[in-house]
Design an enzyme around this catalytic site. Structure first.
Site, PDB file in Angstrom:
ATOM      1  CB  VAL A  72      -0.885   0.043   1.273  1.00 26.54           C
ATOM      2  CG1 VAL A  72      -1.739   1.286   1.311  1.00 26.54           C
ATOM      3  CG2 VAL A  72      -1.719  -1.198   1.388  1.00 26.54           C
ATOM      4  CB  CYS A  73       2.183   3.786  -1.719  1.00 24.98           C
ATOM      5  SG  CYS A  73       1.623   3.858  -3.427  1.00 24.98           S
ATOM      6  NE  ARG A  74      -1.453  11.696  -2.180  1.00 22.78           N
ATOM      7  CZ  ARG A  74      -1.713  12.016  -3.439  1.00 22.78           C
ATOM      8  NH1 ARG A  74      -1.087  11.422  -4.421  1.00 22.78           N
ATOM      9  NH2 ARG A  74      -2.605  12.947  -3.720  1.00 22.78           N
TER      10      ARG A  74
END
Length: 100
Positions: free
Chosen positions: A65-67
């Site tokens: 997960v990231c932005r």
């Protein structure tokens, strides 16, 4: 490299709501995770991943997960090159997770 496997935020939320144990690795920076993380996720900033491979399990699914999904996609490619086989990228990242 093969196509990147993804998971939709709604699908991940259903799995978590059902009590499934899921390994989620959030690769955002400290100031980004200060605003909130997916419950149960572990925080390993993208730049720290090479030095923290021991913190990322090889024997099960790992959801990255990231932005927005771009940085986690790069981490996905890096981990795949290191021999990780069961990787999944959260489609749309935290922006999609928060907007679900």
């Amino acid at each position: 490299m093969n196509e990147i496997r993804t998971i939709e935020p709604e699908t991940l939320a259903r799995r978590l709501d059902a009590g499934e144990t899921v390994c989620i690795v959030d690769v955002r920076e400290d100031e980004e995770v200060a605003a909130g993380m997916i419950p149960g996720a572990r925080h390993i900033p993208m730049g720290d991943v090479p030095d923290r491979l021991a913190d990322i399990p090889r024997d099960g699914e790992v959801i990255l997960v990231c932005r927005s999904g771009a940085r986690s996609g790069r981490v996905y490619a890096y981990l795949a090159a290191q021999g990780y086989a069961n990787l999944v990228n959260l489609n749309g990242g935290m922006m999609a997770w928060e907007g679900r």
